[in-house]
Design an enzyme around this catalytic site. Structure first.
Site, mmCIF file in Angstrom:
data_model
loop_
_atom_site.group_PDB
_atom_site.id
_atom_site.type_symbol
_atom_site.label_atom_id
_atom_site.label_comp_id
_atom_site.label_asym_id
_atom_site.label_seq_id
_atom_site.Cartn_x
_atom_site.Cartn_y
_atom_site.Cartn_z
ATOM 1 N N ASP A 167 0.942 -1.253 -0.155
ATOM 2 C CA ASP A 167 -0.028 0.074 -0.111
ATOM 3 C C ASP A 167 0.917 1.336 -0.065
ATOM 4 O O ASP A 167 0.221 2.269 0.074
ATOM 5 C CB ASP A 167 -1.015 -0.005 1.402
ATOM 6 C CG ASP A 167 -2.029 -0.698 0.982
ATOM 7 O OD1 ASP A 167 -2.630 -0.897 0.088
ATOM 8 O OD2 ASP A 167 -2.846 -1.211 2.176
ATOM 9 N N ARG A 187 0.613 -1.689 7.653
ATOM 10 C CA ARG A 187 1.295 -0.280 6.987
ATOM 11 C C ARG A 187 2.244 0.399 8.128
ATOM 12 O O ARG A 187 2.794 1.409 7.301
ATOM 13 C CB ARG A 187 0.130 0.559 6.478
ATOM 14 C CG ARG A 187 -0.867 -0.077 5.561
ATOM 15 C CD ARG A 187 -1.525 1.005 4.827
ATOM 16 N NE ARG A 187 -0.803 2.120 3.987
ATOM 17 C CZ ARG A 187 -1.259 3.199 3.571
ATOM 18 N NH1 ARG A 187 -2.698 3.151 3.454
ATOM 19 N NH2 ARG A 187 -0.452 3.729 2.655
ATOM 20 N N ARG A 244 -9.290 5.888 10.901
ATOM 21 C CA ARG A 244 -7.716 5.525 10.890
ATOM 22 C C ARG A 244 -7.277 6.770 11.948
ATOM 23 O O ARG A 244 -6.886 6.313 13.002
ATOM 24 C CB ARG A 244 -7.311 5.802 9.739
ATOM 25 C CG ARG A 244 -7.875 4.810 8.655
ATOM 26 C CD ARG A 244 -7.091 3.532 8.752
ATOM 27 N NE ARG A 244 -7.653 2.153 7.829
ATOM 28 C CZ ARG A 244 -7.195 2.280 6.790
ATOM 29 N NH1 ARG A 244 -6.051 2.804 6.097
ATOM 30 N NH2 ARG A 244 -7.623 1.127 6.007
ATOM 31 N N HIS A 292 -11.100 7.250 5.132
ATOM 32 C CA HIS A 292 -10.335 8.431 5.044
ATOM 33 C C HIS A 292 -11.026 9.761 4.484
ATOM 34 O O HIS A 292 -11.645 9.599 3.617
ATOM 35 C CB HIS A 292 -8.942 8.158 3.852
ATOM 36 C CG HIS A 292 -7.673 7.534 4.744
ATOM 37 N ND1 HIS A 292 -7.102 6.520 3.679
ATOM 38 C CD2 HIS A 292 -7.416 7.308 5.753
ATOM 39 C CE1 HIS A 292 -6.279 6.030 4.437
ATOM 40 N NE2 HIS A 292 -6.282 6.473 5.921
ATOM 41 N N CYS A 306 -5.053 9.474 -3.124
ATOM 42 C CA CYS A 306 -4.433 8.799 -2.380
ATOM 43 C C CYS A 306 -2.886 8.672 -2.906
ATOM 44 O O CYS A 306 -1.991 8.326 -2.030
ATOM 45 C CB CYS A 306 -5.112 7.192 -2.413
ATOM 46 S SG CYS A 306 -6.686 7.163 -1.653
HETATM 47 N N1 ARG Z 1 -5.433 0.078 1.214
HETATM 48 C C1 ARG Z 1 -4.990 1.392 1.565
HETATM 49 C C2 ARG Z 1 -5.448 1.477 3.027
HETATM 50 O O1 ARG Z 1 -6.524 0.723 3.224
HETATM 51 C C3 ARG Z 1 -5.777 2.591 0.876
HETATM 52 C C4 ARG Z 1 -5.333 3.944 1.324
HETATM 53 C C5 ARG Z 1 -5.967 4.931 0.408
HETATM 54 N N2 ARG Z 1 -5.196 6.225 0.684
HETATM 55 C C6 ARG Z 1 -5.925 7.325 0.973
HETATM 56 N N3 ARG Z 1 -5.217 8.337 1.233
HETATM 57 N N4 ARG Z 1 -7.237 7.457 1.105
HETATM 58 O O2 ARG Z 1 -4.750 1.933 3.799
#
Ligand code: ARG
Length: 294
Positions: free
Chosen positions: A81, A106, A152, A181, A274
């Site tokens: 990612d 991550r 998040r 997000h 993203c």
């Molecule tokens: N698979 C990643 C996650 O879930 C995607 C992140 C996408 N990034 C964003 N800025 N929305 O963290």
């Protein structure tokens, strides 16, 4: 506490103009969907990395063709990612803050983005203490920073960002897991925003309506293809080519939408924004530049 009235956006002014930007991107050399940390990710659905690379290269070339500078951080094996550079942190003026990721998968990206930011020679670079997924949850506007929480980024990170950057931060609560997000549900358009109200808790949607009475409201169709995950340079808006009605709305407001195919990256829950971390120059009024249209 700053009152809402003083933060409310002014009426959008006349002709729009493109301002050259500086973006950080990460090539999807190691991109895959092998874990699922958001509802878009299906580990049983195949991902075409060659196609993902081609789409990413197209996005990068599109930025460059429109006058923007793109810098590239190397992706790392085992961090599929990392292509989503927006999550790497926040850079405004001479200050930067690198991310602290919510999910174990991550976490190692944070120090990688931190090392890259160290090379910028900022007056002040810190690693976030609170859970903070960078521009994924922080949208920099000329007057303040809009900040998402709920999935998040921790709300304590909003205060951390406010004190590090010395800019007012407005907290918004996200409630729909597909829009995990802030940048999946809201995009900054210079003096206004586009957003999808249902992604927000009622009080946050009401606050946005009050701050931005002239905002572009996205349809569920456009939100569901992550059409709001776009990048605006003041005139051009780079966004998913699937967000057809949103592109029309933007056009009617005097913007120039540039559709990009991001279908492979969408399989991980990401699109244009993203993949893009803006290195903000830091002044509230961006420098003078080329006139729109092209
Ligand atoms: N698979 C990643 C996650 O879930 C995607 C992140 C996408 N990034 C964003 N800025 N929305 O963290």
């Amino acid at each position: 506490m700053t009152s809402v009235a003083t933060l409310r956006a002014p009426e959008p002014s006349g002709a729009r103009r493109s301002v050259p930007r500086r973006y950080l991107m990460c090539r999807p050399d190691h991109f895959e969907v092998r874990y699922a940390i958001n509802p878009w990710m299906d580990t049983t659905a195949p991902v075409d990395r060659v196609l993902a690379l081609a789409q990413w290269e197209t996005l990068r070339a599109t930025y460059e063709r429109h006058g923007h500078r793109v810098e590239v951080i190397a992706g790392e094996p085992g961090l599929p990612d990392m292509v989503f550079a927006a999550n790497g942190g926040l850079v405004i003026g001479d200050r930067a803050l690198s991310a602290r990721f919510a999910n174990a998968e991550r976490i190692a990206e944070g120090p990688s983005y931190h090392r890259w930011m160290a090379g910028l020679g900022m007056r002040s670079l810190v690693a976030a203490i609170e859970i903070n997924e960078g521009e994924g949850d922080f949208a920099v506007t000329p007057r303040h920073i809009l900040a998402g929480t709920g999935f998040r980024t921790a709300s304590a990170a909003h205060r951390e960002v406010e004190s590090h950057f010395e800019r007012p931060v407005i907290s918004l609560e996200l409630v729909d897991p597909r829009f995990y997000h802030l940048d999946t549900a809201l995009m900054v358009l210079g003096d206004t925003i586009a957003y999808y109200p249902s992604a927000f808790a009622p009080a946050s949607a009401a606050l946005l309506a009050e701050l931005y009475p002239g905002a572009v409201i996205a349809t569920s169709e456009d939100a569901n293809v992550l059409g709001l995950n776009g990048v605006c340079d003041g005139y051009h808006v780079f966004l998913s080519d699937r967000a057809v009605a949103l592109a029309r709305q933007l056009e009617s407001r005097g913007y120039s939408p540039i559709g990009v195919d991001m279908s492979e990256l969408l399989k991980a829950g990401g699109s244009v924004k993203c993949c893009t971390l803006e290195i903000h120059c830091g002044t509230s009024e961006p420098p003078q530049s080329s006139e729109a249209p092209e």
